[in-house]
Scaffold this active site. Structure first.
Site, short mmCIF file in Angstrom:
data_model
loop_
_atom_site.label_atom_id
_atom_site.label_comp_id
_atom_site.label_asym_id
_atom_site.label_seq_id
_atom_site.Cartn_x
_atom_site.Cartn_y
_atom_site.Cartn_z
N LYS A 126 -26.42 -0.77 -7.10
CA LYS A 126 -25.42 -1.64 -7.70
C LYS A 126 -25.78 -1.89 -9.15
O LYS A 126 -26.90 -2.29 -9.46
CB LYS A 126 -25.37 -2.96 -6.93
CG LYS A 126 -24.23 -3.89 -7.32
CD LYS A 126 -24.21 -5.12 -6.43
CE LYS A 126 -23.07 -6.05 -6.79
NZ LYS A 126 -23.07 -7.27 -5.94
N HIS A 128 -24.09 -4.01 -11.26
CA HIS A 128 -23.58 -5.28 -11.78
C HIS A 128 -24.05 -6.40 -10.86
O HIS A 128 -24.65 -6.14 -9.82
CB HIS A 128 -22.05 -5.27 -11.87
CG HIS A 128 -21.39 -5.08 -10.53
ND1 HIS A 128 -21.27 -3.85 -9.92
CD2 HIS A 128 -20.83 -5.98 -9.67
CE1 HIS A 128 -20.66 -3.98 -8.76
NE2 HIS A 128 -20.38 -5.26 -8.58
#
Length: 241
Positions: A126, A128
């Site tokens: 991921k 963000h």
């Protein structure tokens, strides 16, 4: 009947009558035609999830209290504190198994297991928010038990071990729902995937049930044909480790 027999019997009953364990003809990744198939993704109903989570909880707790997860140089006193810190489930099927196992452990002994965490990996990092490759408890410096449904070729377990070690975690054991007990395809010896992983990593690898348990459990209700084909499959492919 002992508590061990109780939880294994209930897990077997749930797997057979609830749908996760099916009999017929199934093509495996290895290309073999198997007379049975185990799908942990089918434990999606509350009562079935209760059966598999309880089975994982008991299996892990019994091994923990027996000192099975202790690493070299670790404190040998297992009377009060758990010998592991995190239960890790490889994505995707291992994710609900890890969370359910941790919940079951807390129900069994909150004083001992109330602080145990769970974690799982992302298929893609991921970029963000909190970011990262993992969700859940931090792994660095922690003793980790990996849980999953079955061991086929062992590829997913090798990847999980590598990821955990890269994150600074210490893998102390692998616990699976089912050991198919069969030889690896094209292996020079009659070694199982479970046996190969145990030899490769020097880790305890435990299973709640194995093929012998399935054959005994299916006898009261299975057709003569299903039973004969499953026994013949075991005779042909059963590993020697």
């Amino acid at each position: 009947m002992s508590s061990t027999a109780d939880y294994k019997t209930e897990f077997m009953r749930a797997a057979i009558h609830g749908g996760p364990l099916s009999f017929g003809s199934f093509t495996l990744k290895s290309g073999r035609q198997s007379p049975y198939f185990f799908n942990a993704g089918q434990f999606y109903r509350a009562d079935l999830l209760e059966a598999i989570s309880t089975a994982f909880g008991h299996t892990i707790a019994e091994a923990d209290k027996a000192g099975v997860f202790l690493t070299e140089g670790a404190d040998k006193d297992t009377s009060s504190a758990a010998s592991f810190d995190v239960v890790f489930g490889p994505a995707y099927k291992g994710v609900p198994l890890a969370t359910a196992a941790v919940s079951a452990l807390a129900r069994l002994d909150k004083a001992r297991y109330g602080g145990i965490g769970y974690a799982f990996d992302r298929k893609e990092a991921k970029d963000h928010g909190e970011g990262g490759n993992f969700v859940g408890a931090p792994l660095a410096g922690k003793r980790v038990v990996i849980v999953d449904d079955v061991i086929s070729a062992g590829t997913a377990k090798r990847e999980a071990v590598a990821k955990i070690r890269a994150a600074g975690g210490i893998v102390v054991a692998i616990v699976v729902a089912l050991d198919r007990m069969e030889t690896l395809p094209d292996a020079p010896t009659k070694e199982s995937a479970l046996g190969a992983l145990r030899r490769e990593f020097g880790l305890p690898i435990l299973a709640i049930l194995n093929l012998d348990n399935i054959i005994e459990g299916m006898k009261p209700f299975a057709t003569a044909d299903d039973l004969a084909r499953t026994e013949a499959y075991r005779a042909q492919y059963k590993a020697e480790d």
